[in-house]
Design a protein around this motif. Sequence first.
Motif, short mmCIF file in Angstrom:
data_model
loop_
_atom_site.label_atom_id
_atom_site.label_comp_id
_atom_site.label_asym_id
_atom_site.label_seq_id
_atom_site.Cartn_x
_atom_site.Cartn_y
_atom_site.Cartn_z
N ARG A 119 0.87 -1.31 0.02
CA ARG A 119 0.00 -0.02 0.08
C ARG A 119 0.97 1.23 -0.07
N VAL A 120 1.78 1.22 0.65
CA VAL A 120 2.85 2.46 0.75
C VAL A 120 3.55 2.45 -0.41
N LYS A 121 3.90 1.61 -1.02
CA LYS A 121 4.49 1.71 -2.58
C LYS A 121 3.43 2.27 -3.33
N TYR A 122 2.22 1.90 -3.46
CA TYR A 122 1.28 2.61 -4.24
C TYR A 122 1.15 3.96 -3.95
N HIS A 123 1.11 4.35 -2.73
CA HIS A 123 0.81 5.76 -2.53
C HIS A 123 2.21 6.54 -2.76
N TRP A 124 3.28 5.98 -2.88
CA TRP A 124 4.48 6.42 -3.25
C TRP A 124 4.35 6.82 -4.74
N TYR A 125 3.82 5.96 -5.67
CA TYR A 125 3.82 6.09 -7.11
C TYR A 125 2.72 7.32 -7.15
N HIS A 126 1.87 7.35 -6.57
CA HIS A 126 0.84 8.35 -6.61
C HIS A 126 1.32 9.76 -6.28
N ALA A 127 2.08 9.93 -5.00
CA ALA A 127 3.03 11.10 -4.94
C ALA A 127 3.63 11.60 -5.87
N ARG A 128 4.30 10.47 -6.60
CA ARG A 128 5.44 11.13 -7.72
C ARG A 128 4.45 11.36 -8.94
N LEU A 129 3.44 10.97 -9.13
CA LEU A 129 2.66 11.22 -10.28
C LEU A 129 1.98 12.55 -10.36
N LEU A 130 1.55 12.85 -9.03
CA LEU A 130 0.95 14.32 -8.79
C LEU A 130 2.03 15.46 -8.17
N HIS A 131 3.21 15.12 -8.48
CA HIS A 131 4.39 15.98 -7.88
C HIS A 131 4.31 17.62 -8.35
N ARG A 132 3.66 17.81 -9.43
CA ARG A 132 3.55 18.87 -10.28
C ARG A 132 2.58 19.77 -9.46
N ILE A 133 1.57 19.40 -8.64
CA ILE A 133 0.52 20.34 -8.01
C ILE A 133 1.42 21.23 -7.03
N TRP A 134 2.38 20.67 -6.29
CA TRP A 134 3.47 21.59 -5.39
C TRP A 134 4.58 21.04 -5.22
N ARG A 135 5.55 21.26 -6.07
CA ARG A 135 6.69 20.49 -6.15
C ARG A 135 7.49 20.38 -4.83
N GLU A 136 7.68 21.52 -4.30
CA GLU A 136 8.65 21.59 -2.98
C GLU A 136 7.96 20.50 -2.05
N MET A 137 6.67 20.81 -1.82
CA MET A 137 5.99 19.90 -0.79
C MET A 137 5.95 18.48 -1.07
N MET A 138 5.54 18.06 -2.37
CA MET A 138 5.56 16.66 -3.10
C MET A 138 6.86 16.15 -2.67
N ALA A 139 8.18 16.82 -3.02
CA ALA A 139 9.16 16.12 -3.06
C ALA A 139 9.59 15.65 -1.69
N VAL A 140 9.08 16.43 -0.71
CA VAL A 140 9.22 15.93 0.67
C VAL A 140 8.51 14.49 1.17
N ARG A 141 7.17 14.42 0.48
CA ARG A 141 6.37 13.53 0.60
C ARG A 141 6.72 12.43 -0.18
N VAL A 142 7.35 12.56 -1.25
CA VAL A 142 7.87 11.39 -2.27
C VAL A 142 9.03 10.70 -1.53
N GLU A 143 9.91 11.53 -0.82
CA GLU A 143 11.09 11.06 -0.23
C GLU A 143 10.80 10.18 1.07
N ALA A 144 9.79 10.64 1.83
CA ALA A 144 9.65 9.79 2.84
C ALA A 144 8.90 8.92 2.53
N ALA A 145 7.83 8.63 1.42
CA ALA A 145 7.06 7.57 1.15
C ALA A 145 8.25 6.41 0.63
N ASP A 146 9.22 7.07 -0.15
CA ASP A 146 10.40 6.07 -0.75
C ASP A 146 11.11 5.56 0.41
#
Length: 267
Positions: A156-183
Amino acid sequence: HDAVHQVRKRCKKVRGLIRLVRPAFRDYQRENEFFRDAARQLSYVRDAQSVIECFDGLMSHFSEQVDPNAFASVREQLAACRQRVADDQVGLEKRLDEFLANMREARQRVEAWQIDASGFKAVEGGLRRTYGRSRGALPRAYETPTMETFHEWRKRVKYHWYHARLLHRIWREMMAVRVEAADKLSDLLGGDHDLAVFRTTLLGNQDDFGSGTEVQALIGLIDRRRVELQARARPLGEKLFAEKPKQFAARFRSYWKAWKAWRELEP
């Protein structure tokens, strides 16, 4: 082994993509099962390599406490298993040919994929559902700490990571932190799962891995390392999935609207 690992990862990425639009994608069930089953046909090749990587990682982690040479016979047996897989050229080439044919067939179907929604509505249901499942799997893993419950959380975490990566453009700085944490969380849980598989392999084939003393010593190291990884994963997961799914989706809806508004103002 690396090629097989890469194509299996890409099948998971495709499944992550269609999960994001799941409620609006009428062919979800068929396509999800198709890419899942295609990747499974090659799993035995990756498994033969991953247990060796797991063994080497375990020895490296406990390098100051154990002598890797004491478990040389175990590694030799793992390497022999990997070699048997590599030597089966006919069987492997047949599966690779089947996989390639499946991917070519799927590529033709992709042209006809339809999403029955647009804007944030197209992704909101899948985003919230995957996030909610990730959040719900966390307490279950620690309340009933089994190989299966932690593996379920990891998926489940892996799929959330994919989703955070796919949506990273909506707020690049914030999403970069979320992507890194999920990874990072996915890596911790992936390491735990690999160790659990290694443990099962050892217990299921004890006569093949040297003396019983060696096997029991290795299992002791595996259990210690798994405790460490699980302890590190919990606070990270609790922060990453702190919000309720409805609140999480509402926040991302606001990000999406702000992003779209600014996009429309751009020349």
